[in-house]
Design a protein around this motif. Structure first.
Motif, PDB file in Angstrom:
ATOM      1  N   VAL A 284       0.670  -6.515   5.534  1.00 62.66           N
ATOM      2  CA  VAL A 284       0.839  -5.852   4.240  1.00 62.66           C
ATOM      3  C   VAL A 284       1.948  -4.807   4.358  1.00 62.66           C
ATOM      4  O   VAL A 284       2.001  -4.059   5.333  1.00 62.66           O
ATOM      5  CB  VAL A 284      -0.475  -5.184   3.789  1.00 62.66           C
ATOM      6  N   ASN A 285       2.824  -4.752   3.368  1.00 72.64           N
ATOM      7  CA  ASN A 285       3.870  -3.734   3.349  1.00 72.64           C
ATOM      8  C   ASN A 285       3.276  -2.371   3.012  1.00 72.64           C
ATOM      9  O   ASN A 285       2.259  -2.277   2.313  1.00 72.64           O
ATOM     10  CB  ASN A 285       4.951  -4.093   2.323  1.00 72.64           C
ATOM     11  N   VAL A 286       3.928  -1.315   3.484  1.00 72.90           N
ATOM     12  CA  VAL A 286       3.424   0.035   3.233  1.00 72.90           C
ATOM     13  C   VAL A 286       4.585   0.965   2.930  1.00 72.90           C
ATOM     14  O   VAL A 286       5.628   0.914   3.585  1.00 72.90           O
ATOM     15  CB  VAL A 286       2.587   0.556   4.427  1.00 72.90           C
ATOM     16  N   ALA A 287       4.405   1.791   1.918  1.00 69.23           N
ATOM     17  CA  ALA A 287       5.323   2.878   1.602  1.00 69.23           C
ATOM     18  C   ALA A 287       4.637   4.168   2.036  1.00 69.23           C
ATOM     19  O   ALA A 287       3.667   4.599   1.407  1.00 69.23           O
ATOM     20  CB  ALA A 287       5.646   2.901   0.112  1.00 69.23           C
ATOM     21  N   ALA A 288       5.120   4.763   3.130  1.00 67.45           N
ATOM     22  CA  ALA A 288       4.453   5.911   3.741  1.00 67.45           C
ATOM     23  C   ALA A 288       5.123   7.211   3.327  1.00 67.45           C
ATOM     24  O   ALA A 288       6.324   7.404   3.565  1.00 67.45           O
ATOM     25  CB  ALA A 288       4.469   5.773   5.258  1.00 67.45           C
ATOM     26  N   VAL A 289       4.361   8.092   2.711  1.00 70.95           N
ATOM     27  CA  VAL A 289       4.863   9.392   2.275  1.00 70.95           C
ATOM     28  C   VAL A 289       4.194  10.467   3.126  1.00 70.95           C
ATOM     29  O   VAL A 289       2.969  10.603   3.092  1.00 70.95           O
ATOM     30  CB  VAL A 289       4.560   9.636   0.784  1.00 70.95           C
ATOM     31  N   PRO A 290       4.950  11.261   3.900  1.00 72.30           N
ATOM     32  CA  PRO A 290       4.339  12.272   4.769  1.00 72.30           C
ATOM     33  C   PRO A 290       4.005  13.559   4.020  1.00 72.30           C
ATOM     34  O   PRO A 290       4.715  13.956   3.093  1.00 72.30           O
ATOM     35  CB  PRO A 290       5.426  12.535   5.813  1.00 72.30           C
ATOM     36  N   THR A 291       2.927  14.200   4.425  1.00 74.05           N
ATOM     37  CA  THR A 291       2.608  15.539   3.945  1.00 74.05           C
ATOM     38  C   THR A 291       2.833  16.578   5.033  1.00 74.05           C
ATOM     39  O   THR A 291       2.950  17.765   4.749  1.00 74.05           O
ATOM     40  CB  THR A 291       1.138  15.619   3.483  1.00 74.05           C
ATOM     41  N   THR A 292       2.854  16.124   6.278  1.00 72.10           N
ATOM     42  CA  THR A 292       3.184  16.986   7.415  1.00 72.10           C
ATOM     43  C   THR A 292       4.123  16.223   8.334  1.00 72.10           C
ATOM     44  O   THR A 292       4.181  14.990   8.302  1.00 72.10           O
ATOM     45  CB  THR A 292       1.948  17.375   8.248  1.00 72.10           C
ATOM     46  N   LEU A 293       4.836  16.955   9.172  1.00 72.81           N
ATOM     47  CA  LEU A 293       5.572  16.358  10.276  1.00 72.81           C
ATOM     48  C   LEU A 293       5.318  17.248  11.486  1.00 72.81           C
ATOM     49  O   LEU A 293       5.883  18.334  11.618  1.00 72.81           O
ATOM     50  CB  LEU A 293       7.065  16.262   9.967  1.00 72.81           C
ATOM     51  N   LEU A 294       4.415  16.772  12.350  1.00 67.90           N
ATOM     52  CA  LEU A 294       3.943  17.554  13.485  1.00 67.90           C
ATOM     53  C   LEU A 294       4.208  16.812  14.786  1.00 67.90           C
ATOM     54  O   LEU A 294       4.325  15.589  14.813  1.00 67.90           O
ATOM     55  CB  LEU A 294       2.441  17.824  13.354  1.00 67.90           C
ATOM     56  N   SER A 295       4.267  17.566  15.874  1.00 63.64           N
ATOM     57  CA  SER A 295       4.495  16.948  17.175  1.00 63.64           C
ATOM     58  C   SER A 295       3.284  16.159  17.638  1.00 63.64           C
ATOM     59  O   SER A 295       3.422  15.142  18.337  1.00 63.64           O
ATOM     60  CB  SER A 295       4.834  18.024  18.215  1.00 63.64           C
TER      61      SER A 295
ATOM     62  N   THR B   8      -0.458  22.991  22.442  1.00 68.35           N
ATOM     63  CA  THR B   8       0.650  23.437  21.600  1.00 68.35           C
ATOM     64  C   THR B   8       0.819  22.464  20.439  1.00 68.35           C
ATOM     65  O   THR B   8       0.454  21.294  20.522  1.00 68.35           O
ATOM     66  CB  THR B   8       1.967  23.507  22.383  1.00 68.35           C
ATOM     67  N   LEU B   9       1.385  23.005  19.361  1.00 66.66           N
ATOM     68  CA  LEU B   9       1.594  22.206  18.144  1.00 66.66           C
ATOM     69  C   LEU B   9       2.909  22.631  17.518  1.00 66.66           C
ATOM     70  O   LEU B   9       3.112  23.802  17.222  1.00 66.66           O
ATOM     71  CB  LEU B   9       0.441  22.440  17.160  1.00 66.66           C
ATOM     72  N   ARG B  10       3.820  21.669  17.369  1.00 64.54           N
ATOM     73  CA  ARG B  10       5.128  21.951  16.775  1.00 64.54           C
ATOM     74  C   ARG B  10       5.239  21.239  15.430  1.00 64.54           C
ATOM     75  O   ARG B  10       4.482  20.337  15.125  1.00 64.54           O
ATOM     76  CB  ARG B  10       6.250  21.477  17.710  1.00 64.54           C
ATOM     77  N   GLY B  11       6.258  21.629  14.676  1.00 65.01           N
ATOM     78  CA  GLY B  11       6.431  21.056  13.347  1.00 65.01           C
ATOM     79  C   GLY B  11       5.700  21.876  12.309  1.00 65.01           C
ATOM     80  O   GLY B  11       5.310  23.016  12.551  1.00 65.01           O
ATOM     81  N   ARG B  12       5.494  21.279  11.130  1.00 69.57           N
ATOM     82  CA  ARG B  12       4.895  22.067  10.050  1.00 69.57           C
ATOM     83  C   ARG B  12       4.373  21.171   8.931  1.00 69.57           C
ATOM     84  O   ARG B  12       4.725  19.983   8.849  1.00 69.57           O
ATOM     85  CB  ARG B  12       5.921  23.041   9.463  1.00 69.57           C
ATOM     86  N   VAL B  13       3.564  21.768   8.102  1.00 69.24           N
ATOM     87  CA  VAL B  13       3.237  21.166   6.819  1.00 69.24           C
ATOM     88  C   VAL B  13       4.513  21.189   5.983  1.00 69.24           C
ATOM     89  O   VAL B  13       5.230  22.188   5.944  1.00 69.24           O
ATOM     90  CB  VAL B  13       2.120  21.956   6.109  1.00 69.24           C
ATOM     91  N   LEU B  14       4.824  20.083   5.336  1.00 75.59           N
ATOM     92  CA  LEU B  14       6.063  20.001   4.575  1.00 75.59           C
ATOM     93  C   LEU B  14       6.002  20.856   3.307  1.00 75.59           C
ATOM     94  O   LEU B  14       4.925  21.178   2.805  1.00 75.59           O
ATOM     95  CB  LEU B  14       6.348  18.551   4.206  1.00 75.59           C
ATOM     96  N   GLU B  15       7.168  21.216   2.825  1.00 73.72           N
ATOM     97  CA  GLU B  15       7.245  21.973   1.578  1.00 73.72           C
ATOM     98  C   GLU B  15       6.761  21.095   0.427  1.00 73.72           C
ATOM     99  O   GLU B  15       7.086  19.903   0.346  1.00 73.72           O
ATOM    100  CB  GLU B  15       8.678  22.431   1.319  1.00 73.72           C
ATOM    101  N   ALA B  16       6.009  21.682  -0.482  1.00 72.69           N
ATOM    102  CA  ALA B  16       5.472  20.927  -1.617  1.00 72.69           C
ATOM    103  C   ALA B  16       6.594  20.295  -2.427  1.00 72.69           C
ATOM    104  O   ALA B  16       6.456  19.174  -2.930  1.00 72.69           O
ATOM    105  CB  ALA B  16       4.619  21.845  -2.490  1.00 72.69           C
ATOM    106  N   GLU B  17       7.731  21.000  -2.541  1.00 72.00           N
ATOM    107  CA  GLU B  17       8.855  20.476  -3.310  1.00 72.00           C
ATOM    108  C   GLU B  17       9.413  19.205  -2.674  1.00 72.00           C
ATOM    109  O   GLU B  17       9.848  18.284  -3.375  1.00 72.00           O
ATOM    110  CB  GLU B  17       9.950  21.529  -3.428  1.00 72.00           C
TER     111      GLU B  17
ATOM    112  N   VAL C 157       0.857  -1.179   0.000  1.00 75.35           N
ATOM    113  CA  VAL C 157       0.000   0.000   0.000  1.00 75.35           C
ATOM    114  C   VAL C 157       0.894   1.230   0.000  1.00 75.35           C
ATOM    115  O   VAL C 157       1.831   1.323   0.807  1.00 75.35           O
ATOM    116  CB  VAL C 157      -0.929   0.030   1.227  1.00 75.35           C
ATOM    117  N   ILE C 158       0.648   2.164  -0.893  1.00 77.79           N
ATOM    118  CA  ILE C 158       1.295   3.477  -0.843  1.00 77.79           C
ATOM    119  C   ILE C 158       0.336   4.418  -0.125  1.00 77.79           C
ATOM    120  O   ILE C 158      -0.819   4.563  -0.537  1.00 77.79           O
ATOM    121  CB  ILE C 158       1.606   4.005  -2.249  1.00 77.79           C
ATOM    122  N   SER C 159       0.802   5.048   0.948  1.00 78.30           N
ATOM    123  CA  SER C 159      -0.073   5.883   1.779  1.00 78.30           C
ATOM    124  C   SER C 159       0.516   7.279   1.908  1.00 78.30           C
ATOM    125  O   SER C 159       1.600   7.460   2.467  1.00 78.30           O
ATOM    126  CB  SER C 159      -0.244   5.251   3.168  1.00 78.30           C
ATOM    127  N   ILE C 160      -0.206   8.265   1.387  1.00 76.37           N
ATOM    128  CA  ILE C 160       0.256   9.659   1.369  1.00 76.37           C
ATOM    129  C   ILE C 160      -0.639  10.475   2.292  1.00 76.37           C
ATOM    130  O   ILE C 160      -1.789  10.769   1.964  1.00 76.37           O
ATOM    131  CB  ILE C 160       0.194  10.233  -0.061  1.00 76.37           C
TER     132      ILE C 160
END
Length: 270
Positions: free
Chosen positions: A29-40, A47-56, A3-6
């Motif tokens: 099942v194997n999974v390829a995980a692609v993050p769109t954010t990295l948050l605390s 409180t909330l740390r981290g950010r939405v990742l850069e589109a690039e 499964v590819i999971s974005i």
């Protein structure tokens, strides 16, 4: 099986890929995980740390997925919380390329837009979901608010639910798993997950527990994806996922935990 999971990723708690990846792996099942954010953590905390990742960066990670030929190997592609309009457009481009490259790939779109009567994603994401991701999907997993928002129809009974499903599908074929549903004939004290597939409705009711941990929809989507990757029929996949979710919620309530108690995950053995 892959499964590819974005979708989003957090350090603490279980939302997005931080819910789905463990569930998919626990089902073998194997999974390829692609993050769109990295948050605390998720936004419920003060409180909330981290950010939405850069589109690039997300685009670069997806390029790596293609370079490793993971699209050819994958059975299911999942998209969830996208973070920004730029990421949404990049993910939509990737979905189009993936479906063109692998005609057997099942695209499961979790249209993470909002809940409890409010939209909580950035401006522009809804348009990408509505006009690019939904038409490409084989299966979508909206909550009741998202289902009503995307279809433009208030869902109160099976007739309006069927109409909403038809409005989203248009001339195409999209199966829908609507979560957190309460219809006029839903038994008191229960909540339903409703599958609309091939013009038929399958309803799965469970007791409504007095807790609302974040990430239950992400966990459900991950479980359905895992079962589909193993070749399970859609109705059985939804039933098994609902049973697992309810077992997790019962254990979470018993533990008095604000976060879902996923470990060890109750698995179906299917």
């Amino acid at each position: 099986m892959l499964v590819i999971s974005i979708q989003s990723q957090v350090v603490h708690g279980h939302v997005g890929n931080s819910a789905a990846v463990h569930a998919i792996q626990a089902e073998g099942v194997n999974v390829a995980a692609v993050p769109t954010t990295l948050l605390s953590n998720h936004p419920r905390y003060p409180t909330l740390r981290g950010r939405v990742l850069e589109a690039e960066l997300v685009a670069d990670l997806l390029k790596g997925v293609e370079e490793r030929d993971l699209i050819d190997e994958a059975a299911v592609l999942v998209t969830g919380y996208l973070g920004s309009p730029g990421i949404a457009a990049i993910v939509a481009d990737f979905v189009e390329r993936a479906l063109s490259r692998n005609s057997k790939l099942v695209y499961l779109c979790d249209p993470v837009i909002g809940d409890d009567g409010r939209v909580y994603v950035a401006d522009g994401i809804l348009d990408v979901v509505r006009h690019r991701l939904l038409p490409a999907a084989s299966l979508i997993t909206p909550n009741q608010f998202e289902f009503e928002l995307l279809s433009g129809i208030t869902i109160a009974e099976t007739e309006t639910l069927r109409a909403a499903a038809a409005a989203i599908a248009g001339q195409g074929r999209i199966d829908i798993v609507a979560t957190g549903c309460t219809l006029n004939d839903t038994p008191a004290g229960q909540v339903e997950t409703i599958l609309s597939a091939d013009g038929q409705l399958s309803r799965f009711a469970t007791p409504r527990l007095p807790i609302r941990p974040y990430g239950t929809g992400d966990l459900l989507t991950g479980l359905i994806a895992a079962h589909l990757a193993k070749g399970t029929a859609i109705e059985a996949a939804v039933r098994l996922a609902v049973e697992t979710i309810f077992a997790v919620l019962v254990r979470t309530q018993e533990a008095g935990s604000a976060e879902m108690r996923l470990v060890p995950l109750p698995t179906s053995g299917a």
